[in-house]
Scaffold this motif. Structure first.
Motif, PDB file in Angstrom:
ATOM      1  N   UNK A  14      44.003  30.153  32.150  1.00 45.25           N
ATOM      2  CA  UNK A  14      42.738  30.788  31.796  1.00 45.25           C
ATOM      3  C   UNK A  14      42.488  32.009  32.661  1.00 45.25           C
ATOM      4  N   UNK A  15      43.219  32.124  33.743  1.00 46.01           N
ATOM      5  CA  UNK A  15      43.107  33.252  34.671  1.00 46.01           C
ATOM      6  C   UNK A  15      44.447  33.405  35.378  1.00 46.01           C
ATOM      7  N   UNK A  16      44.707  34.594  35.857  1.00 46.00           N
ATOM      8  CA  UNK A  16      45.926  34.873  36.598  1.00 46.00           C
ATOM      9  C   UNK A  16      45.526  35.508  37.926  1.00 46.00           C
ATOM     10  N   UNK A  17      45.737  34.795  39.037  1.00 45.17           N
ATOM     11  CA  UNK A  17      45.297  35.329  40.323  1.00 45.17           C
ATOM     12  C   UNK A  17      46.107  36.557  40.750  1.00 45.17           C
ATOM     13  N   UNK A  18      45.433  37.488  41.369  1.00 42.82           N
ATOM     14  CA  UNK A  18      46.089  38.680  41.889  1.00 42.82           C
ATOM     15  C   UNK A  18      46.524  38.494  43.335  1.00 42.82           C
ATOM     16  N   UNK A  19      45.944  37.507  44.005  1.00 40.88           N
ATOM     17  CA  UNK A  19      46.335  37.200  45.376  1.00 40.88           C
ATOM     18  C   UNK A  19      46.217  35.699  45.581  1.00 40.88           C
ATOM     19  N   UNK A  20      46.596  35.209  46.731  1.00 37.55           N
ATOM     20  CA  UNK A  20      46.581  33.776  46.991  1.00 37.55           C
ATOM     21  C   UNK A  20      47.820  33.120  46.422  1.00 37.55           C
ATOM     22  N   UNK A  21      47.729  31.844  46.126  1.00 35.99           N
ATOM     23  CA  UNK A  21      48.875  31.116  45.594  1.00 35.99           C
ATOM     24  C   UNK A  21      48.405  30.191  44.472  1.00 35.99           C
TER      25      UNK A  21
END
Length: 65
Positions: free
Chosen positions: A45-52
């Motif tokens: 539902x979302x794609x993180x740009x940072x983190x893991x």
């Protein structure tokens, strides 16, 4: 998971930022093992740009909700 619940996701996906008790976990999707058992199908539902990204098994309590 049993074969009777094959439509339910086996895993939940989280975006995790930070470490330890101050880490922020955001639910971003679900995953199922592929039929041949050699991979996973993801529904994000979302794609993180940072983190893991962390994949965790769905518990019986979560499956019942």
């Amino acid at each position: 998971m049993s074969d009777t619940n094959t439509n339910r996701p086996a895993f939940r996906l989280y975006s995790v930022n930070g470490e330890g008790k101050s880490a922020r976990w955001t639910d971003i999707g679900v995953a199922w093992p592929t039929r041949d058992g050699k991979g996973f199908s993801l529904n994000l539902n979302a794609l993180p740009l940072n983190g893991r990204i962390v994949m965790r098994e769905v518990t019986e309590k979560e499956a019942a909700a």
